[in-house]
Scaffold this active site. Structure first.
Site, PDB file in Angstrom:
ATOM      1  N   ARG A  94       5.375  -8.726  17.272  1.00 42.20           N
ATOM      2  CA  ARG A  94       6.102  -7.562  16.748  1.00 42.20           C
ATOM      3  C   ARG A  94       5.432  -6.282  17.246  1.00 42.20           C
ATOM      4  O   ARG A  94       4.221  -6.107  17.083  1.00 42.20           O
ATOM      5  CB  ARG A  94       6.085  -7.614  15.228  1.00 42.20           C
ATOM      6  CG  ARG A  94       6.778  -6.482  14.472  1.00 42.20           C
ATOM      7  CD  ARG A  94       6.430  -6.652  13.007  1.00 42.20           C
ATOM      8  NE  ARG A  94       7.184  -5.847  12.078  1.00 42.20           N
ATOM      9  CZ  ARG A  94       6.847  -4.623  11.683  1.00 42.20           C
ATOM     10  NH1 ARG A  94       5.771  -4.048  12.205  1.00 42.20           N
ATOM     11  NH2 ARG A  94       7.591  -3.983  10.785  1.00 42.20           N
TER      12      ARG A  94
ATOM     13  N   ASP B  18       1.035   5.022   1.750  1.00 45.28           N
ATOM     14  CA  ASP B  18       0.468   5.732   2.897  1.00 45.28           C
ATOM     15  C   ASP B  18      -0.329   6.969   2.494  1.00 45.28           C
ATOM     16  O   ASP B  18      -1.369   7.267   3.082  1.00 45.28           O
ATOM     17  CB  ASP B  18       1.578   6.138   3.865  1.00 45.28           C
ATOM     18  CG  ASP B  18       2.103   4.959   4.675  1.00 45.28           C
ATOM     19  OD1 ASP B  18       1.440   3.906   4.679  1.00 45.28           O
ATOM     20  OD2 ASP B  18       3.165   5.092   5.300  1.00 45.28           O
TER      21      ASP B  18
ATOM     22  N   HIS C 201       0.834  -1.191   0.000  1.00 48.04           N
ATOM     23  CA  HIS C 201       0.000   0.000   0.000  1.00 48.04           C
ATOM     24  C   HIS C 201       0.873   1.247   0.000  1.00 48.04           C
ATOM     25  O   HIS C 201       2.078   1.188   0.261  1.00 48.04           O
ATOM     26  CB  HIS C 201      -0.954   0.013   1.199  1.00 48.04           C
ATOM     27  CG  HIS C 201      -0.271   0.274   2.490  1.00 48.04           C
ATOM     28  ND1 HIS C 201       0.549  -0.654   3.098  1.00 48.04           N
ATOM     29  CD2 HIS C 201      -0.239   1.370   3.279  1.00 48.04           C
ATOM     30  CE1 HIS C 201       1.032  -0.131   4.215  1.00 48.04           C
ATOM     31  NE2 HIS C 201       0.586   1.084   4.338  1.00 48.04           N
TER      32      HIS C 201
ATOM     33  N   HIS D 166       4.924  -0.174   0.040  1.00 54.13           N
ATOM     34  CA  HIS D 166       5.525  -1.070   1.025  1.00 54.13           C
ATOM     35  C   HIS D 166       4.487  -1.986   1.665  1.00 54.13           C
ATOM     36  O   HIS D 166       3.288  -1.813   1.489  1.00 54.13           O
ATOM     37  CB  HIS D 166       6.220  -0.263   2.127  1.00 54.13           C
ATOM     38  CG  HIS D 166       5.290   0.655   2.867  1.00 54.13           C
ATOM     39  ND1 HIS D 166       5.000   1.933   2.430  1.00 54.13           N
ATOM     40  CD2 HIS D 166       4.572   0.490   4.013  1.00 54.13           C
ATOM     41  CE1 HIS D 166       4.160   2.511   3.265  1.00 54.13           C
ATOM     42  NE2 HIS D 166       3.874   1.647   4.240  1.00 54.13           N
TER      43      HIS D 166
END
Length: 306
Positions: free
Chosen positions: A285, A219, A217, A275
């Site tokens: 994470r 941002d 996608h 990214h």
């Protein structure tokens, strides 16, 4: 692409909690998040990339490296063209990706990890992706969001401290200063914007589209207000989790960033920096997305203890 270096009857507690969850699920911030601003990757603006996972990978930053400063320049997309006059002096003239390992200390990152864990202990998504937004109060809980500050009042607890918020603001200010220095932006022209949030990713199977963080996608398309995106990693690739690398999708070869506690990665938010995050294969994470805009009308205030 070139690489260069630069300087830089009171109901029971259970019923009360259920009431809060039901009531908070319809808050305006929840609707905004559900429309594309949960975690890092909304499906509303997914780009179709054939075989993006099968492409060869190049390493932009590995877990074993110590990186004082690494700047990778990429050609700017046309995404900013209509805003150059409106936000002159802030819109990127040089686009790129920056990695720095010493802007935030490992000790500060460990304390922020503790803040994230404290907040997320009151919620957590049914799927693999959860957020905690200290600005709006949005906390993933089940398949929806609740207001963590209302939830704390219902439970008669306060898990955060003034020091937690002071640290959060100091780190945010340092990141903002670093971005303005790196891209030559007057400090007063760059603003914190929504959504800025802690993220937690696990190996739980996705339950909603918002749990599917692994799709490529952009941002600026996903969130609208973004011009500069930063990520501060709070846990470590290979130790705390496996998989979960950050991946820039480029024409010939994808570039990976290994999350490392205290590592700061920031980049211009247009389609020059498409990214995604790899699927986790084990562990948990944690990171913070700290987002900046050139548009003062999309600015948000620092969070405060409520």
């Amino acid at each position: 692409m070139t690489t260069r270096r630069r300087k830089a009857g009171e109901p029971t507690a259970q019923k009360r909690e259920a009431h809060v969850q039901e009531e908070e699920g319809d808050r305006p911030y929840t609707r905004v998040l559900l429309q594309g601003a949960l975690v890092i990757c909304s499906l509303l603006v997914i780009r179709t990339f054939v075989d993006f996972e099968e492409k060869e990978y190049g390493q932009l930053a590995t877990i074993n490296e110590d990186i004082p400063h690494r700047f990778i320049e990429v050609g700017c997309s046309s995404d900013y063209d209509k805003e150059k006059v409106m936000f002159k002096g802030c819109i990127p003239s040089i686009c790129g990706r920056v990695i720095m390992d010493h802007i935030v200390t490992r000790e500060e990152a460990a304390k922020l990890l503790d803040v994230a864990k404290k907040g997320l202990s009151l919620g957590g998504s049914n799927g693999g992706a959860s957020i905690l937004d200290l600005h709006s109060g949005a906390l993933s809980k089940g398949d929806k969001f609740v207001d963590i500050f209302s939830l704390q009042k219902t439970k008669s607890i306060n898990i955060f401290t003034e020091d937690d918020f002071k640290l959060y603001t100091r780190v945010k200010d340092r990141i903002q200063h670093t971005i303005t220095a790196e891209f030559g932006i007057p400090r007063e022209k760059l603003f914190l914007t929504n959504p800025t949030f802690f993220s937690q990713m696990t190996t739980k199977p996705a339950q909603t589209v918002h749990d599917e963080y692994w799709h490529p996608h952009v941002d600026k398309e996903t969130y609208g207000s973004f011009h500069y995106t930063s990520l501060l990693y709070l846990s470590e690739y290979g130790t705390d989790f496996k998989g979960g690398r950050f991946v820039f999708v480029d024409k010939d070869i994808n570039k990976t960033v290994d999350p490392k506690r205290g590592r700061l990665s920031f980049f211009t938010s247009g389609s020059e920096n498409l990214h995604y995050v790899e699927k986790l294969t084990s562990g948990t994470r944690y990171a913070i997305t700290v987002s900046f805009t050139c548009n003062p009308q999309r600015a948000i205030d620092d969070p405060t203890l409520r």
